[in-house]
Motif scaffolding. Structure first.
Motif, PDB file in Angstrom:
ATOM      1  N   UNK A   1       0.822  -1.205   0.000  1.00 35.83           N
ATOM      2  CA  UNK A   1       0.000   0.000   0.000  1.00 35.83           C
ATOM      3  C   UNK A   1       0.860   1.261   0.000  1.00 35.83           C
ATOM      4  N   UNK A   2       1.805   1.339   0.924  1.00 34.70           N
ATOM      5  CA  UNK A   2       2.599   2.559   1.032  1.00 34.70           C
ATOM      6  C   UNK A   2       3.620   2.704  -0.098  1.00 34.70           C
ATOM      7  N   UNK A   3       4.124   1.595  -0.622  1.00 37.22           N
ATOM      8  CA  UNK A   3       4.984   1.694  -1.806  1.00 37.22           C
ATOM      9  C   UNK A   3       4.159   2.152  -3.011  1.00 37.22           C
ATOM     10  N   UNK A   4       2.924   1.686  -3.094  1.00 38.34           N
ATOM     11  CA  UNK A   4       2.040   2.112  -4.177  1.00 38.34           C
ATOM     12  C   UNK A   4       1.731   3.594  -4.114  1.00 38.34           C
ATOM     13  N   UNK A   5       1.536   4.100  -2.912  1.00 35.10           N
ATOM     14  CA  UNK A   5       1.294   5.537  -2.734  1.00 35.10           C
ATOM     15  C   UNK A   5       2.504   6.331  -3.208  1.00 35.10           C
ATOM     16  N   UNK A   6       3.688   5.938  -2.751  1.00 37.51           N
ATOM     17  CA  UNK A   6       4.909   6.648  -3.145  1.00 37.51           C
ATOM     18  C   UNK A   6       5.138   6.565  -4.649  1.00 37.51           C
ATOM     19  N   UNK A   7       4.860   5.415  -5.224  1.00 41.67           N
ATOM     20  CA  UNK A   7       5.019   5.232  -6.672  1.00 41.67           C
ATOM     21  C   UNK A   7       4.100   6.195  -7.436  1.00 41.67           C
ATOM     22  N   UNK A   8       2.859   6.281  -7.021  1.00 37.38           N
ATOM     23  CA  UNK A   8       1.897   7.146  -7.714  1.00 37.38           C
ATOM     24  C   UNK A   8       2.234   8.628  -7.537  1.00 37.38           C
ATOM     25  N   UNK A   9       2.724   8.987  -6.378  1.00 36.21           N
ATOM     26  CA  UNK A   9       3.162  10.366  -6.163  1.00 36.21           C
ATOM     27  C   UNK A   9       4.370  10.677  -7.052  1.00 36.21           C
ATOM     28  N   UNK A  10       5.304   9.729  -7.140  1.00 37.35           N
ATOM     29  CA  UNK A  10       6.484   9.916  -7.981  1.00 37.35           C
ATOM     30  C   UNK A  10       6.124  10.041  -9.446  1.00 37.35           C
ATOM     31  N   UNK A  11       5.191   9.227  -9.913  1.00 37.01           N
ATOM     32  CA  UNK A  11       4.750   9.309 -11.309  1.00 37.01           C
ATOM     33  C   UNK A  11       4.140  10.667 -11.612  1.00 37.01           C
ATOM     34  N   UNK A  12       3.315  11.169 -10.693  1.00 40.06           N
ATOM     35  CA  UNK A  12       2.687  12.480 -10.897  1.00 40.06           C
ATOM     36  C   UNK A  12       3.752  13.569 -10.966  1.00 40.06           C
TER      37      UNK A  12
END
Length: 136
Positions: free
Chosen positions: A102-113
Motif C-alpha cells: 500500500x505505502x509503496x504504491x502511494x509513493x510510486x503514484x506520487x512519484x509518477x505524478x
C-alpha cells in the motif's frame, strides 16, 4: 505440531490438486475461494488472495481479508500477526505485505505524478485489524 505428532495424530485433510477444495477424511469435501496446502509459500498466498485487493484500493475500492479456521491451522502465521521481529521477509504474512504494498504504491503514484509535472495525488488510509479468539 510437535505435540500432535507425539500423541500419534496424523493428517486428516487433503487439498484437491488444482481445485480450491479440502477433503476431510474420505467422504467430506469443502470448497472455498482459495485453498493452499501446507507447503505453500507466503508470497503465493499474498499474490493469489490479496495483491489485487490492494491494487483495487488505488481505484477507490475497500478491501477486506477474512481468515477463519480451527485453532492451530495457521491463521496467525499466514496473516503475519505473530509480532516476531526476527522473521525473514520471505516468511512475512499478509498484513505486513499489504502495508508495504500500500505505502509503496502511494509513493510510486506520487512519484509518477511528479515526473509528469502534475500535482501529487492525496491519499487517505484507514485500516482496521481485528483478531477474535475463543480460548477455552
Amino acid at each position: 505440531m510437535a505435540k500432535e505428532k507425539i500423541e500419534g495424530c496424523h493428517i486428516c485433510t487433503l487439498v484437491t490438486p488444482g481445485e480450491p477444495q479440502v477433503l476431510l477424511g474420505k467422504d467430506k469435501a469443502f470448497t472455498y475461494d482459495f485453498v493452499f496446502d501446507r507447503d505453500s509459500q507466503q508470497h503465493e498466498i499474498y499474490s493469489a488472495c490479496v495483491e489485487k485487493l490492494i491494487e483495487g484500493c488505488f481505484e477507490g475500492y475497500n478491501a477486506t481479508v477474512f481468515a477463519y479456521g480451527q485453532t492451530g491451522s495457521g491463521k496467525t502465521y499466514t496473516m503475519g500477526t505473530g509480532f516476531d521481529m526476527n522473521i525473514s521477509e520471505e516468511e512475512q504474512g499478509i498484513i505486513p505485505r499489504a502495508i508495504k504494498h500500500l505505502f509503496q504504491g502511494i509513493e510510486h503514484r506520487k512519484g509518477e505524478a511528479q515526473e509528469r509535472g502534475e500535482q501529487a495525488p492525496e491519499f487517505k488510509v484507514s485500516a482496521q485489524f481485528l483478531e477474535l479468539t475463543n480460548s477455552l
